[in-house]
Motif scaffolding. Structure first.
Motif, PDB file in Angstrom:
ATOM      1  N   LYS B 274       0.839  -1.197   0.000  1.00  0.00           N
ATOM      2  CA  LYS B 274       0.000   0.000   0.000  1.00  0.00           C
ATOM      3  C   LYS B 274       0.877   1.252   0.000  1.00  0.00           C
ATOM      4  N   ILE B 278       1.151   4.493  -2.702  1.00  0.00           N
ATOM      5  CA  ILE B 278       1.060   5.914  -2.333  1.00  0.00           C
ATOM      6  C   ILE B 278       2.308   6.656  -2.812  1.00  0.00           C
ATOM      7  N   TYR B 279       3.446   6.038  -2.535  1.00  0.00           N
ATOM      8  CA  TYR B 279       4.743   6.605  -2.907  1.00  0.00           C
ATOM      9  C   TYR B 279       4.830   6.770  -4.426  1.00  0.00           C
ATOM     10  N   ILE B 314       5.553   7.302   5.632  1.00  0.00           N
ATOM     11  CA  ILE B 314       4.652   6.301   5.040  1.00  0.00           C
ATOM     12  C   ILE B 314       4.779   4.988   5.802  1.00  0.00           C
TER      13      ILE B 314
END
Ligand code: SF4
Ligand code: SF4
Lengths: 444, 330
Positions: B274, B278-279, B314
């Motif tokens: 996940k 996002i990264y 993150i």
């Protein structure tokens, strides 16, 4: 259709099922046995016999020491030499009964014939009582007393019985051989467990690397409410939570047990022991043990009396290979290493694995390169690299919210780490410390 | 008796090791290396050799004499940093600048943080940005392909992204396009640019190899590429005269090299799937913002460095799906 398996993580260690297909060989009683009185999770049993006393095969020699505890029976006939502390597989000295073997005289109540007894008319209560008396524990290695698992706690209901025939540890073949050679008895044992538990449905989960066992069991259970389900080969599928998920898509909640989702899991060996206890009046006095290793002459599956020294098994399998560096009780992923062969086989001994120097050597520990491999193989969805870092820095309070107690100690993380980091060693330490913190909190 | 080793489980391990993984990445870079040598010849060979050799040497010297630890210069990670640094330099850059870049990459990017595993930023990118700030002219003098025997004296030109950026000041995309290399040339790598970035095909081949060997997963590179494609696609559909089409963006500049090799750097990218998504999405968006609205024609390396900085955050907030968590249970 793609085969079922659990959803998160998992690894594929090379299998090395060297002893697969070797018929179970029954070993005669050895000269001397040492029978520990704590071969199960829970309180040790209380010794009932004294030095010099004569015992028969199947005689109760130590009595359940509490609710979570079990009876211990003599696996041989002869004279009690000593009631004392002996080294057991834990590496510690624990109370045990040492017996000098004389002949092979069994209690008359035990049915020793090979006849298959079917269709029990016993009510569930009597089945559970017989299991309790026979001292049966989970034979997959966890050794939790079977009668306790059969008592469904208030407010919960059992819907499924799952029989664990996965045997996902590399090298081990004891359960495989049971499914091939004792399938009828297993079938009967499973039916007894269903009755004892009061469930209508049972599933036998077997990994696809044992097609013969799947076929055999399918044939045997035909027409019954028992279903055989082949599973994709993936370690640690034999873990209860993983197996329940693979078979039923139900997730045992964190900190919970399979019964929380209506399931009770037993190993195939346990089902056989139940058959023998209920239908043959035979307490748990022997078990099938895989003795294996790459340099061993005759990797085998032996039926041995509880209390037989491991050295006897190794001799029967062709003798100790020259460069043996490690002796492991169980498989290479979860087994425990022994310091000596002078240790007795107990109810939880599923295999004896000999590993040579080259294999046994741990590699040099390197810094974590954050490759995410440990994280992606963890079947519990944990972050092993993080848990190890926290444990290394003694930041134990931070490990609890990271769910360290969910770790099933499958070793997949350590197995896979390219930097050879001893992840599980540190995670175990963290688990112990978090356990202490929790207990201290309760005590306040 | 009592001679057996007693250690906790597990008692078996995969044969996986850090050098094996690193050399896996290095192998996957060979096609791109071959293409660059084909188009940029001797210059590429010199730059690559100097970059790799000095990265390894600096790692050794710093570990041995400054940090006084056991040198790990042969574990493949320094070699990889050197190779990646060379891949994002012009093939005509003077060799001593390359050495300074390697020193910055290893010394600043890696060792000040404590070496492999502890660095926050991708070392090769640190080297590149350091050079970019120190020697802006040399770092933007890109050789035209096909000049094999030339090193510092090659004819230079602007990169496709540079041409696009300048051209858009007073012309439309449609007017600029004919001056740019064809898509076929962009695909094989016959274009002006930093040495290792030019061949889209070779880089994609490398990506497939790494995925096959399970060295990287699809999450980071494909999210970056998809985000760039979608974002530039929207812009392009809105105004095809002002904005180049997505394919142009995907094939030009260091996007592929960045997405496949820099952003996937283990140490500086997130740990969860996940988190990786996002990264990757963040890098994709920032890349396009810089390219389209920023002062520089190229943006992927800055975007990656920015998100390297977010990685710890993150990791802190994006956790894997724990077993037994989402059970609705009464
Ligand atoms: S597998 Fe090992 S090196 Fe990779 S992230 Fe986990 S601990 Fe770090
Ligand atoms: S040992 Fe624990 S942390 Fe490691 S993979 Fe297994 S469950 Fe996850």
């Amino acid at each position: 259709m793609s085969l079922r398996t659990f959803s998160r993580g998992g690894v594929h260690p090379p299998e090395h099922k060297l002893s697969a297909g070797n018929k179970i060989k029954e070993l005669p009683p050895p000269e001397i046995v040492v029978i520990p009185v704590s071969q199960h999770l829970g309180a040790p049993a209380k010794v009932l016999v004294n030095r010099g006393e004569q015992v028969k095969v199947g005689q109760l020699i130590a009595e359940s020491g509490g609710f979570v505890s079990t009876n211990i029976h003599s696996s041989v006939s002869g004279k009690v030499l000593k009631v004392d502390e002996f080294m057991d597989s834990s590496g510690y000295r624990k109370m045990a009964v040492q017996i000098q073997v004389e002949g092979d005289e069994w209690l008359e109540t035990i049915d020793r014939s090979d006849d298959l007894v079917r269709n029990s008319v016993l009510p569930a209560e009597d089945i559970r009582k017989k299991i309790l008396e026979a001292g049966i524990v989970g034979l997959g290695g966890a050794t939790f007393p079977t009668h306790v698992k059969l008592m469904v706690p208030q407010g919960k209901t059992a819907e499924y019985l799952i029989i664990n025939g996965v045997e996902c540890e590399p090298y081990l073949t004891a359960d495989h051989s049971l499914m091939l050679e004792r399938s009828e008895e297993l079938f009967s044992g499973i039916q007894l467990l269903m009755k004892g538990l009061g469930v209508e449905k049972a599933i036998i989960g077997i990994e696809n690397n044992k097609p013969d066992a799947i076929e055999k069991m399918k044939k045997v259970v035909e027409g019954s409410r028992i279903r055989v389900q082949g599973l994709k080969v993936k370690y640690p599928q034999g873990g209860e939570k993983q197996l329940v998920q693979a078979l039923l898509k139900r997730e045992v909640p964190s900190g919970g047990l399979p019964i929380d989702v209506g399931v009770v899991v037993f190993n195939v060996g346990t089902a056989l022991a139940v058959y023998e206890a209920v239908m043959k009046n035979r307490p748990l006095i022997d078990r099938v043990v895989t003795v294996t290793g790459k340099s061993l002459k005759k990797p085998s599956n032996f039926l041995v009396r509880i209390g037989t020294p491991v050295s006897v098994l190794v001799k029967e399998a062709g003798g100790l290979p020259e460069h043996t560096a490690k002796v492991i009780n169980g498989g290479p992923m979860m087994g425990k290493a022994f310091s000596t062969l002078d240790i007795p086989v107990v109810k939880g001994s599923s295999g004896i694995l000999l590993i040579d120097e080259q294999e046994a050597r741990r590699k040099e520990v390197k810094p974590c390169i954050r490759c995410t491999k440990c994280l992606s193989v963890c079947p519990m969805g944990l972050e092993p690299y993080l848990l190890m870092n926290l444990s290394e820095k003694s930041l134990f309070e931070r490990m609890e919210p990271e769910k360290v107690l969910d770790c099933i100690e499958c070793g997949s993380c350590s197995y896979t780490c390219p930097s050879s980091r001893p992840l599980l060693d540190y995670i175990r330490l963290g688990k112990a410390e978090v356990g202490k913190i929790k207990r201290a909190r309760k005590a306040v | 008796m009592n001679k057996f080793i007693v250690s906790p489980s597990p008692h078996t391990y995969t044969g996986e090791s850090v050098p094996k993984l690193m050399y896996g990445v290095i192998i996957s870079l060979l096609p791109a290396l071959a293409v660059s040598v084909w188009f940029f010849g001797i210059g590429m060979i010199i730059v690559t050799f100097v970059s790799v050799a000095s990265s390894i040497l600096f790692e050794y010297l710093i570990q041995r004499y400054i940090l006084k630890v056991k040198p790990t210069h042969l574990d493949g990670s320094a070699l990889l940093t050197g190779l990646l640094l060379a891949f994002c330099l012009p093939a005509i850059i003077p060799f001593w600048m390359v050495m300074i870049g390697a020193l910055a990459a290893i010394g600043i990017g890696k060792m000040t943080f404590g070496g492999l595993g502890n660095n926050i930023f991708n070392p090769a990118l640190v080297g590149r940005v350091f050079l970019f700030i120190s020697f802006p002219v040399a770092m933007t003098s890109w050789p035209e392909p096909g000049q094999w025997m030339h090193y510092t004296d090659a004819v230079t030109g602007a990169t496709p992204l540079g041409l696009m950026k300048e051209g858009l000041a007073n012309r439309t995309v449609g007017e600029i396009m004919p001056e740019l290399p064809s898509f076929l040339h962009l695909l094989v790598g016959r274009t002006t640019g930093s040495a290792g970035e030019v061949s889209a095909l070779a880089l994609l081949l490398g990506m497939l190899y790494m995925m096959y060997r399970k060295i990287i997963s699809w999450h980071i590179p494909l999210t970056i590429l998809a985000t760039v494609a979608v974002f530039t696609g929207i812009l392009w559909l809105a105004n095809p005269d002002r904005f180049a089409d997505p394919l142009f963006h995907l094939l030009t500049g260091g996007l592929l090299l960045g997405a496949i090799y820099m952003a996937t750097d283990y140490v500086t990218s997130p740990m969860t799937r996940k988190g990786m998504i996002i990264y990757g999405a963040g890098i994709g968006i920032v890349t396009v913002l810089i390219r389209v609205f920023g002062a520089y024609p190229e943006g992927v390396q800055f975007a990656i460095l920015i998100f390297n900085g977010f990685t710890p955050l993150i990791n802190k907030f994006v956790k894997p799906l724990r077993f037994g968590k989402e059970v609705k249970h009464g």
